[in-house]
Design a protein around this motif. Structure first.
Motif, PDB file in Angstrom:
ATOM      1  N   LYS A   1       0.837  -1.193   0.000  1.00 35.22           N
ATOM      2  CA  LYS A   1       0.000   0.000   0.000  1.00 35.22           C
ATOM      3  C   LYS A   1       0.879   1.252   0.000  1.00 35.22           C
ATOM      4  O   LYS A   1       0.662   2.182  -0.775  1.00 35.22           O
ATOM      5  N   GLN A   2       1.905   1.236   0.845  1.00 37.41           N
ATOM      6  CA  GLN A   2       2.781   2.399   0.916  1.00 37.41           C
ATOM      7  C   GLN A   2       3.478   2.656  -0.414  1.00 37.41           C
ATOM      8  O   GLN A   2       3.598   3.785  -0.864  1.00 37.41           O
ATOM      9  N   ARG A   3       3.883   1.574  -1.068  1.00 37.07           N
ATOM     10  CA  ARG A   3       4.581   1.767  -2.333  1.00 37.07           C
ATOM     11  C   ARG A   3       3.632   2.247  -3.419  1.00 37.07           C
ATOM     12  O   ARG A   3       3.997   3.054  -4.265  1.00 37.07           O
ATOM     13  N   LEU A   4       2.374   1.754  -3.376  1.00 38.96           N
ATOM     14  CA  LEU A   4       1.390   2.257  -4.340  1.00 38.96           C
ATOM     15  C   LEU A   4       1.155   3.753  -4.116  1.00 38.96           C
ATOM     16  O   LEU A   4       1.009   4.526  -5.059  1.00 38.96           O
ATOM     17  N   CYS A   5       1.126   4.152  -2.863  1.00 40.70           N
ATOM     18  CA  CYS A   5       0.913   5.562  -2.554  1.00 40.70           C
ATOM     19  C   CYS A   5       2.082   6.410  -3.056  1.00 40.70           C
ATOM     20  O   CYS A   5       1.889   7.542  -3.515  1.00 40.70           O
ATOM     21  N   ILE A   6       3.278   5.856  -2.963  1.00 45.66           N
ATOM     22  CA  ILE A   6       4.444   6.592  -3.460  1.00 45.66           C
ATOM     23  C   ILE A   6       4.357   6.730  -4.979  1.00 45.66           C
ATOM     24  O   ILE A   6       4.559   7.811  -5.539  1.00 45.66           O
ATOM     25  N   ALA A   7       3.986   5.633  -5.645  1.00 44.22           N
ATOM     26  CA  ALA A   7       3.863   5.679  -7.106  1.00 44.22           C
ATOM     27  C   ALA A   7       2.828   6.727  -7.503  1.00 44.22           C
ATOM     28  O   ALA A   7       3.020   7.501  -8.448  1.00 44.22           O
ATOM     29  N   ARG A   8       1.739   6.767  -6.765  1.00 42.15           N
ATOM     30  CA  ARG A   8       0.684   7.732  -7.051  1.00 42.15           C
ATOM     31  C   ARG A   8       1.215   9.159  -6.926  1.00 42.15           C
ATOM     32  O   ARG A   8       0.937  10.022  -7.760  1.00 42.15           O
ATOM     33  N   ALA A   9       2.021   9.390  -5.900  1.00 40.23           N
ATOM     34  CA  ALA A   9       2.552  10.730  -5.682  1.00 40.23           C
ATOM     35  C   ALA A   9       3.565  11.093  -6.780  1.00 40.23           C
ATOM     36  O   ALA A   9       3.667  12.247  -7.189  1.00 40.23           O
ATOM     37  N   LEU A  10       4.294  10.084  -7.277  1.00 36.57           N
ATOM     38  CA  LEU A  10       5.318  10.351  -8.293  1.00 36.57           C
ATOM     39  C   LEU A  10       4.706  10.796  -9.620  1.00 36.57           C
ATOM     40  O   LEU A  10       5.310  11.550 -10.366  1.00 36.57           O
ATOM     41  N   LEU A  11       3.480  10.298  -9.878  1.00 38.52           N
ATOM     42  CA  LEU A  11       2.834  10.623 -11.148  1.00 38.52           C
ATOM     43  C   LEU A  11       2.565  12.115 -11.316  1.00 38.52           C
ATOM     44  O   LEU A  11       2.327  12.597 -12.406  1.00 38.52           O
ATOM     45  N   LYS A  12       2.622  12.839 -10.226  1.00 34.97           N
ATOM     46  CA  LYS A  12       2.418  14.285 -10.312  1.00 34.97           C
ATOM     47  C   LYS A  12       3.613  14.968 -10.958  1.00 34.97           C
ATOM     48  O   LYS A  12       3.508  16.136 -11.343  1.00 34.97           O
ATOM     49  N   ASN A  13       4.737  14.253 -11.035  1.00 31.08           N
ATOM     50  CA  ASN A  13       5.955  14.870 -11.518  1.00 31.08           C
ATOM     51  C   ASN A  13       6.313  16.086 -10.691  1.00 31.08           C
ATOM     52  O   ASN A  13       6.493  17.185 -11.205  1.00 31.08           O
ATOM     53  N   PRO A  14       6.425  15.908  -9.391  1.00 32.63           N
ATOM     54  CA  PRO A  14       6.528  17.058  -8.499  1.00 32.63           C
ATOM     55  C   PRO A  14       7.916  17.695  -8.481  1.00 32.63           C
ATOM     56  O   PRO A  14       8.904  17.066  -8.852  1.00 32.63           O
ATOM     57  N   LYS A  15       7.966  18.951  -8.066  1.00 33.67           N
ATOM     58  CA  LYS A  15       9.250  19.632  -7.845  1.00 33.67           C
ATOM     59  C   LYS A  15       9.791  19.243  -6.474  1.00 33.67           C
ATOM     60  O   LYS A  15      10.986  19.214  -6.243  1.00 33.67           O
TER      61      LYS A  15
END
Lengths: 644, 583
Positions: free
Chosen positions: B476-490
């Motif tokens: 679950k934690q890794r899925l959440c990280i992947a989700r956050a990465l998709l934003k292409n954040p600064k």
């Protein structure tokens, strides 16, 4: 009145109520069982009040015909007889009012009392259910039964049942009077009643269908809100508000649609029945008029007038009952869930070995003691010989080739065997889902094993009374649950008669005394909402104190150090260590540092014990434990256990 | 309160207006019907006039038809007006909740919001329907009956007026008194609920300590309390019946007595007296209904109040006027920041925070529970506003950015994270709804969860259950990280987001970050030294203050707290699943 406070609509009724009459019968049985006498009074009161109101209706006519009309034109009218008649009817009225009040007042007790009794019976029964029930039912659903479902019964008992009796009584009396007046008109009235019943059934089933759809949609909306509220912060972080509103609007509109239809059909049922009643009236007036004027069937004009009054009284209860349709459907759906709980099979307990206080005789044998001695023994009756033996409680636990699965298709533990000497510390390590907690669930028989044997001081645990078995085991669970009440109350939970000094001693042992004394009211600080005002670590310390005060020979510690900072963790660890001294202890851990000093460490993987031994032995073995402890790859080769 | 609520009648104004109109039509028909019936009896049957019966019968059928039409229309519009009102309330509440800031969210519990949106709205909906259908009809019917009675004989009718006032007074008194008791009933309900809830939640404790009987006693007390309170409240209500009965009966007797005298004197006809008596019932029945309505309305007032609270709650974080629509880079500057969750808190959660983080840096954050690690990072994406000082991202004060822009550039993986019902793709696309399948897979790869997803029979189309209960904590934690990465954040913030991920995978994720997204500023909160020791700099927090901010090597030398944590964790630190939750 709506049931306040409870989560609602979380359940989706979805299906039709089966066996409605059986359910109704069972509910009534509950009412009659405890309130026979009350009910007889209520029935009498109904009879009195119906008669009184009939008298009242008749009075107007007699008043005019027998008293007023004769007096008209008299120069010196005598109002005496009139006063007498009014006096007589006043007595009837008083009796009617009194009967009405008594009936209503008694019904309050009957209704509320029945509700209380059903609640208590539910709770009483629920306490006897196995853990499995609680593991497989949503807590919100269980709670909702105690409030929402019971509340639906309220209307059923207090109103529907009474109107049923009232209506039945009225219908029967009126029916008899109608027959004596005119058989053809009675038949006509009955035909119209049949039409009314038919439409009520039709519209009613439509209402019922949309009503169930409404409940289902309410459940969907409820679930969506719950999910989104729970994740609201994630929603914000991902700017997902617009999408959420879109989805919500869609399901909200569906809910509106079904609610609208359910209400619409419920609303029009009343007018339809009322107007069908009027049609029935007109038909009777016309047919009766033709009959009376042509002198057919011996119907007089006066008789027709009376018949028309009865026609109205006959139709009234039917439309009244149809108004109750919805609440009855709802109540039966609630009753079904309630009875499902009450019918749930309780935890079986065939144990006959009990735990008793014992004292040691000079010759070394044990005998039962009545007072608390600090020495405990298993009292084992042998039926065949008619004797009993006492076995000292030591804390010796043996598991022999145990298989277990929460559901038969999926075994969780395979061939687990272990041996714990009194005073030993046995540790279970392994990753999440390896079956560590499951093993402890079996020792205190929260769940029963499928195959193999568990022995406690040489006695098969199945033979020990569950209550006594559990009393001998102290448990600190991973998830700490505290109860509303003071800190002292919570520590005392495992030994209700513990003195204040004992409470303090237990708290000191658990390293909890320090923080407790710093609380605003010390040991008398009220805890609310599962101890929400305490930190995770503090709650854990209280749970340890709670286990300590019971002074059990065997301890089960389901360690929980997640999200506890190092300082608190050390406190918790120290508390646990003190508690473990001198007791057989089962420790569950995933952190190796906490189990290194155990007498035996079992490494679990996928429900099997893959390694066992002391810390040193396991390091020697160079297997999974070694790999984890040193970070070096294991040298031992494991056979891949087949998945069941 | 009424004003706030009435705004949400919205497009159902027409239905809300039509309902009472049709109800009035129904009342009028209902008043006409007895007149026709009387005519059938008096002029038709009694006189043997069959034609009159036909005529009046026809008229009565017509009236019944009109009444049926009015009844059905009234029911129809009443249903759509009230359920529509309920729909609008839920919609408005939900939309407003979506604007809530973190601190707004903190002040409501999930269950309370669910209750407000469901039970409370249903209460209001029912009350509204009752007002529309009965609120106008009752008083109107009361007035007509009263007027008719006065029209027939003003002197006798005044008896009704006195009776109505008397009864009205008594009924309202009873209703008010009962309300007081009912309010207490609600409290007792809470007690009962709590008793059940605690018991069910802690059933393992109850059974482990064999405290079933103790719990039964507790529950019996709670059930008994409800019983007592309800009996008190309802027995008071049962007085309504006899009071009503006695008033009606007194009226009948008085009218009979005085009416008889009037008739004998020739001031009144017998027919008129019969009508007077029938109006008596109608007047008092309507009064009774009004008192019931009064009780129901007071009861739903509590619900109305709870709904209005949500509707009127204004978000305390608003978009600035003329916002900045782009975050230039991933630098973060805390200039003397203070922060507390509520304005009147005695002590600040964060004090004198002065930190300057360059774009692309990797920062580790460590500290004891309650040292305000999460609070610190939550300020960066403006989930909360600073109390004092300024916080700059990319060189601009966070309060000057468009909120959506800021939060798209600053990606936070929250500590208490959730997945939502839907496929894995659906969940990943929370980060970027236009992400292609390839982009999703790339993010999953970065978060080291691609192997797991591909091992599932349905791969990326696997359904996630509510709360992500069908995947393990680490997955679950890794899925959440992947989700956050998709934003292409600064800026990427991981708030204790790998606690349930094993150490090796954790290291792989960190390595992937360093290689694939080197320009992104990364803030990593962890309890685990191994997760942060390779960071460029590590921030040690103690009770809301900066205790140290330097590299691992330096901190081991100079920082007491850090050193003790390192020592505690290097010895026998093997862990089967690093704080993963037990099932």
């Amino acid at each position: 009145m709506p049931g306040p406070g409870a989560p609602r609509g979380a359940r989706i009724p979805g299906k039709k109520v089966e066996h409605p009459f059986k359910l109704l019968g069972r509910t009534l049985k509950f009412v009659f069982r405890d309130y026979k006498f009350h009910f007889v009074i209520v029935l009498l009161c109904i009879v009195v009040s119906v008669l009184a109101s009939v008298q009242g209706t008749l009075f107007t006519r007699t008043l005019i015909d027998s008293y007023i009309l004769p007096m008209i034109g008299q120069t010196n009218p005598d109002f005496g007889p009139l006063a007498g008649a009014i006096g007589r009817v006043a007595i009837f009225y008083l009796a009617g009012a009194l009967a009405n009040w008594i009936q209503a007042r008694v019904m309050v007790n009957v209704t509320q009392g029945t509700m209380r009794n059903i609640r208590i019976e539910m709770f009483d029964h629920m306490q006897s259910l196995p853990i499995k029930y609680f593991d497989t039912h949503k807590h919100g659903d269980i709670m909702s039964m105690y409030t929402n479902d019971i509340d639906t019964l309220r209307q059923l008992i207090s109103q529907s049942i009474i109107s049923l009796f009232q209506s039945a009584f009225t219908v029967v009396t009126v029916f008899i009077s109608m027959i004596t007046l005119s058989i053809p008109l009675t038949l006509l009235t009955l035909v119209m009643v049949a039409v009314m019943t038919f439409t009520t059934g039709k519209v009613g089933s439509l209402t019922g269908r949309y009503f169930l759809a409404q409940q289902k949609n309410l459940g969907i909306v409820n679930g969506f809100i719950e999910e989104m509220m729970e994740g609201q912060k994630v929603v914000k972080v991902f700017n997902h508000e617009e999408e959420n509103i879109e989805t919500f609007n869609r399901i909200n509109d569906e809910l509106f649609d079904s609610a609208n239809k359910a209400n619409r059909f419920a609303n029009i049922l009343g007018p339809i029945n009322a107007q069908l009643g009027n049609v029935s009236y007109v038909l009777c007036a016309i047919v009766g008029g033709v009959l009376a004027i042509n002198n057919i069937g011996g119907l007089t004009l006066g008789g027709l007038v009376s018949f028309l009054t009865f026609n109205r009284s006959f139709n009234m209860p039917i439309s009244q009952l149809s108004m109750q349709f919805n609440s009855i459907v709802m109540a039966l759906a609630g009753a079904e869930r309630i009875f499902n709980l009450i019918d749930e099979k309780p935890e079986v307990d065939d144990g006959y070995v009990t735990l008793v206080n014992a004292k040691r005789n000079p010759d070394g044998t044990l005998s039962e003691a009545t007072e608390h001695t600090g020495l405990w023994a298993w009292k084992h009756p042998h039926k065949a010989e008619g004797t009993t033996t006492l076995t000292e409680l030591k804390g010796n636990v043996v598991m022999d080739d145990v298989d277990f699965g929460y559901v038969p298709e999926k075994m969780v533990l395979h061939n687990v065997s272990l041996f714990a000497e009194p005073g030993q510390k046995i540790a279970f390590v392994g990753s999440t889902g390896a079956g560590k907690t499951t093993i402890t669930n079996l020792i205190n028989r929260f769940y029963d094993i499928q195959d193999g044997k568990i022995r406690y001081d040489g006695i098969n645990v199945n033979k020990i009374k569950k209550a006594d078995l559990r009393r001998s085991l102290g448990v600190v669970l991973q998830e700490t649950h505290l109860f509303t009440g003071t800190v002292a109350d919570n520590i005392r939970y495992s030994k209700l008669d513990a003195t204040d000094d004992e409470v303090r001693a237990a708290a000191k042992l658990a390293n909890a005394d320090g923080f407790i004394r710093r609380l605003p009211k010390g040991y008398n600080t009220e805890l609310k909402g599962d101890g929400g005002n305490l930190s995770q670590g503090q709650r854990q310390l209280l749970a340890i104190a709670r286990a300590a005060i019971a002074d059990p020979p065997v301890l089960i510690l389901d360690e929980a150090t997640s999200s506890i900072d190092t300082h608190t963790e050390r406190l918790v660890q120290e508390g646990m260590d003190k508690l473990m001294a001198g007791r057989t202890t089962f420790v569950i851990a995933h952190r190796l540092s906490t189990v290194m000093n155990s007498d035996c460490i079992m490494v679990l993987e996928k429900g099997r014990i893959i390694e066992r031994g002391t810390h040193e032995q396991l390091l020697e073995e160079k297997g999974r434990y070694y790999q984890l402890y040193t970070g070096k790859p294991a040298e031992k080769v494991y056979e891949q256990p087949e998945q069941a | 309160m009424l004003k706030t609520l009435s705004r949400y009648v919205g497009q159902f104004k027409r239905d809300s207006f039509l309902t009472p109109c049709f109800m009035l039509l129904e009342v009028i028909m209902e008043t006409v019907l007895p007149l026709i019936m009387a005519s059938i009896i008096d002029k038709g049957i009694t006189k043997g006039n069959i034609n009159h019966i036909y005529l009046m019968g026809g008229l009565m059928l017509l009236t019944a038809l009109v009444s049926l039409f009015a009844g059905i229309m009234g029911g129809r519009f009443g249903a759509s007006a009230s359920t529509g009102f309920g729909r609008n309330l839920r919609k408005a509440m939900f939309e407003n909740i979506q604007t809530f800031s973190f601190s707004n969210i903190d002040s409501y519990s999930t269950s309370s919001l669910v209750t407000r949106l469901t039970t409370d709205v249903t209460n209001i909906q029912n009350a509204y329907q009752m007002i529309l259908r009965m609120g106008i009809r009752g008083p109107f019917s009361l007035c007509i009956s009263m007027a008719m009675a006065f029209f027939i004989n003003a002197r006798l009718a005044s008896i009704y007026l006195v009776a109505a006032v008397f009864l009205g007074f008594i009924l309202i008194t009873i209703a008010t008194k009962t309300m007081k008791y009912f309010r207490q009933v609600f409290e007792k309900y809470d007690e009962l609920n709590r008793s059940v809830q605690e018991n069910v939640a802690a059933i393992r404790v109850v059974k482990a300590y064999v405290r079933e009987d103790h719990e039964r006693q507790k529950f019996n007390r709670a059930a008994g309390n409800i019983y007592n309170m309800f009996v008190k409240a309802e027995s008071l209500l049962t007085l309504n019946g006899p009071v009503m009965n006695l008033t009606v009966y007194s009226c009948i007797i008085l009218i009979s007595w005085f009416g008889a005298k009037f008739i004998v004197r020739g001031d009144l006809t017998t027919g008129e007296m019969t009508s007077l008596l029938s109006y008596c019932m109608s007047i008092l029945m309507n009064l009774m209904m009004l008192s019931m309505m009064f009780v129901m309305m007071t009861m739903s007032a509590a619900s109305a109040k709870r709904i209005c609270e949500v509707l009127e709650q204004k978000s305390d974080l608003v978009n600035p006027e003329d916002p900045i629509m782009e975050v230039p880079d991933g630098s973060i500057d805390f200039d003397d920041v203070d922060f507390s969750y509520s304005k009147d808190a005695r002590e600040s959660v964060l004090k004198d925070i002065d930190l300057h983080i360059r774009s692309g840096e990797i920062i580790g954050i460590i500290g004891a529970t309650g040292s305000a690690k999460s609070s610190l990072v939550n300020l960066i994406s403006r989930l909360y506003d600073v109390t004092a000082g300024t916080l700059k991202v990319g060189g601009n004060d966070v309060r000057k950015y468009d909120l959506v822009t800021l939060r798209d550039s600053v990606s936070v993986v929250l500590q208490k994270n959730v997945l939502f019902t839907g496929t894995i793709y659906d969940n990943l696309r929370w980060g970027n709804k236009n992400a292609t399948e390839e982009e999703c897979r790339k993010a999953a790869k970065l978060a080291c969860i691609d192997d797991f997803i591909e091992s599932l029979p349905e791969g990326y189309n696997t359904k996630i259950e509510q709360g992500g209960n069908n995947v393990s904590g680490g997955q679950k934690q890794r899925l959440c990280i992947a989700r956050a990465l998709l934003k292409n954040p600064k800026i990427l913030i991981l708030d204790d987001s790998t606690s349930a991920v094993d150490t090796a995978t954790d290291a792989r994720i960190r390595k992937a970050f360093a290689e694939e997204i080197p320009d992104t500023t990364k803030l990593i909160i962890s309890q685990r030294i191994s997760s942060i020791q390779h960071a460029d700099r590590i921030l040690v927090l103690k009770e809301g203050r900066v205790d140290g901010f330097a590299s691992h090597d330096e901190l081991v030398k100079t920082n007491e707290i850090y050193r003790s944590i390192v020592e505690a964790q290097t010895q026998g630190s093997g862990d089967f699943d690093e704080k993963g939750g037990e099932l």
